[in-house]
Design an enzyme around this catalytic site. Sequence first.
Site, mmCIF file in Angstrom:
data_model
loop_
_atom_site.group_PDB
_atom_site.id
_atom_site.type_symbol
_atom_site.label_atom_id
_atom_site.label_comp_id
_atom_site.label_asym_id
_atom_site.label_seq_id
_atom_site.Cartn_x
_atom_site.Cartn_y
_atom_site.Cartn_z
ATOM 1 N N HIS A 1 0.786 -1.236 0.000
ATOM 2 C CA HIS A 1 0.000 0.000 0.000
ATOM 3 C C HIS A 1 0.812 1.277 0.000
ATOM 4 O O HIS A 1 0.325 2.327 -0.417
ATOM 5 C CB HIS A 1 -1.054 -0.042 1.093
ATOM 6 C CG HIS A 1 -2.160 -0.973 0.710
ATOM 7 N ND1 HIS A 1 -2.133 -2.305 1.028
ATOM 8 C CD2 HIS A 1 -3.262 -0.787 -0.061
ATOM 9 C CE1 HIS A 1 -3.195 -2.893 0.504
ATOM 10 N NE2 HIS A 1 -3.895 -1.997 -0.171
ATOM 11 N N GLU B 1 -11.403 -10.772 -5.376
ATOM 12 C CA GLU B 1 -10.008 -10.806 -4.946
ATOM 13 C C GLU B 1 -9.600 -12.193 -4.480
ATOM 14 O O GLU B 1 -8.427 -12.512 -4.371
ATOM 15 C CB GLU B 1 -9.793 -9.841 -3.769
ATOM 16 C CG GLU B 1 -10.237 -8.442 -4.064
ATOM 17 C CD GLU B 1 -9.933 -7.480 -2.940
ATOM 18 O OE1 GLU B 1 -8.876 -6.847 -2.988
ATOM 19 O OE2 GLU B 1 -10.759 -7.366 -2.022
ATOM 20 N N ASP C 1 -4.718 -8.531 -4.947
ATOM 21 C CA ASP C 1 -4.974 -9.656 -4.053
ATOM 22 C C ASP C 1 -5.260 -10.935 -4.826
ATOM 23 O O ASP C 1 -4.800 -12.004 -4.446
ATOM 24 C CB ASP C 1 -6.137 -9.330 -3.119
ATOM 25 C CG ASP C 1 -5.673 -8.484 -1.948
ATOM 26 O OD1 ASP C 1 -4.609 -8.801 -1.392
ATOM 27 O OD2 ASP C 1 -6.355 -7.507 -1.610
ATOM 28 N N CYS D 1 -9.765 -2.889 -10.604
ATOM 29 C CA CYS D 1 -9.205 -1.751 -9.872
ATOM 30 C C CYS D 1 -7.853 -2.093 -9.258
ATOM 31 O O CYS D 1 -7.287 -1.310 -8.517
ATOM 32 C CB CYS D 1 -10.178 -1.237 -8.831
ATOM 33 S SG CYS D 1 -10.625 -2.478 -7.611
HETATM 34 C C1 PEP Z 1 -6.598 -5.222 -5.052
HETATM 35 O O1 PEP Z 1 -6.427 -6.119 -4.208
HETATM 36 O O2 PEP Z 1 -6.316 -5.346 -6.264
HETATM 37 C C2 PEP Z 1 -7.163 -3.929 -4.631
HETATM 38 C C3 PEP Z 1 -7.470 -3.002 -5.503
HETATM 39 O O3 PEP Z 1 -7.314 -3.723 -3.288
HETATM 40 P P1 PEP Z 1 -6.081 -3.337 -2.333
HETATM 41 O O4 PEP Z 1 -4.896 -3.082 -3.184
HETATM 42 O O5 PEP Z 1 -6.500 -2.146 -1.554
HETATM 43 O O6 PEP Z 1 -5.951 -4.570 -1.496
HETATM 44 MG MG MG Z 2 -7.318 -5.911 -2.285
#
Ligand code: PEP
Ligand code: MG
Length: 568
Positions: free
Chosen positions: A188, A430, A454, A501
């Site tokens: 993140h 995910e 994920d 996303c």
């Molecule tokens: C993902 O897992 O691709 C996602 C967009 O969520 P995060 O990166 O916040 O886990």
């Molecule tokens: Mg995710």
Amino acid sequence: MIIEGIGASSGISIGKVFKLQKEKIVTSNQKIEDVKREIELLEKAIKKSEVEIRKIRDKTVKTIDKKHGAIFEAHLEILRDPELYGETVKIIKDEKLNAARAFQITVNNFVNLFEEMENEYMRERAGDILDVSNRVLAHLLNIGIKDPGLLEKEAVIVAEDLTPTDTASLNKKYVKGFATETGGRTGHSAIMARTLEIPAVVGTKNIMRNTEDGDIIIIDGTKGLAIINPNQNQLDKYKDLLKHHTDNIKRLKKYANKKSKTKDGRTVELGGNIGSPADLQGVTDNGGEGIGLYRTEFLFMGKQYCPTEEEQFQAYKEVLEKMKDRPVIIRTLDIGGDKSVEYIGSKGEMNPFLGHRAIRLCLEQHDIFKDQIRALLRASIYGNLKIMFPMIATIEELRDAKKMIELSKEELIEEGVKINREVEVGIMIEVPSAAILADQFAKEVDFFSIGTNDLIQYTFAADRMNEKVSYLYQPYNPALLRLIKMVVDASHKEGKWTGICGEIAGNEKMTPLLIGLGIDELSMSASSILKIRENISKIQYKDAADIAKKALNMNSSKEVEKLLKENF
Ligand code: PEP
Ligand code: MG
């Protein structure tokens, strides 16, 4: 010296190193004899902290606004609290304890007292007390505080690790780039760097040992390199590249107000991923057609308490109002994994990414979940809101989460609060189980958004934060492509849509493949939107679909990458 890492946020920055070293605050039970001296030390530490907090307050008022500055005004009041001082002095005198331990005991007593209070506002003050006292303690223990918030000159941050909270609080005006020793491309901190459009390299082993404050450093976020004290040749080369990069950004501006359309007329919606209302500007400046992912957990991080329903409502409302009728997908809380919050969730799990995370946590901590759902529903009348649940693995989880929406709707209607009763609800795909059962899920949701960060880590069983297994981050692998295809087909069969996303949405090389697989929407860091729109405008959907079909029948990432290189 060149240190290789993982390119986390593209672009180039050249600047001076600012090392961010964090030390733990540990006090001892050591007794003292000179009471007067200990009290003097306490007063000095308080004074020093006061000067620093004043500086941060003034800077915040100047660079953000008065409202944010007021937080530090409250911190100054805590610092001047006569009881906090008086109690500490009493312990020093009565128990002959050193100032640091005496201060810590007093602070803990205060915090406990505040945390037990009925009044929510007072409970929240406990967090502020802890914030302030850590600064005083650091001074008492002679631990140097390096505060990126106090940066007054442009710099490149070098750190062992940056938590997502650290990254979120970086001031874009001064922080020109960063390099960390740990982390992966889809951790993140890397994601925040892309949101803030700060070039970054992560997973650069030993960079702390090999840099000093003030060293010249080049961050090549595209190639994943950090060059320390470069020679003239390297400097010249990178200055040219930097100029090229800036020119490219200017060139892409012409796509800002265009539709995202293939040559043969297939439209794909391009949205932006945000972590806070402050990130909106980047998305609108770069021609985002909506918000495809609002990661609400950033509202909860870096605090010592849960944001209230009202605080959340204000944040969601702000985003919805600013986006007018454009879609805004707000994801419910995804705490856990690499996003930990002091006051929520399990600590010390063996496998945090497989643990008590996201929807799993929300379905257990009903009070937190309900506050968020109520805030979302209240905000729903201010724009085009869609609610999305993260990490759904089973149909029961989805049904339970939807029940919370229904329950909150009834409650709010009874209270006479206006809401949009038809707000759309979708899930992130995910977890492989949800992808495999997408045909069933599609009957009970309005849309899917594939979280490939994920989905890849769970499909290949490779921790997204562990650079040793980063070779298993294989977005081109047909195993992943088949899962995506299953999800897209399942949604279309029910007349629903599927977006992506995860970070692959902004991967320039993957655009034809994703479009060819039938994806309807892509949501990414703001800085990638225009490039992806340009890519789409150069593709024939028909050709992309043929290539995608071929890719699905290949057996490795390498083959698929080769196929794409040869055709696009
Ligand atoms: C993902 O897992 O691709 C996602 C967009 O969520 P995060 O990166 O916040 O886990
Ligand atoms: Mg995710």
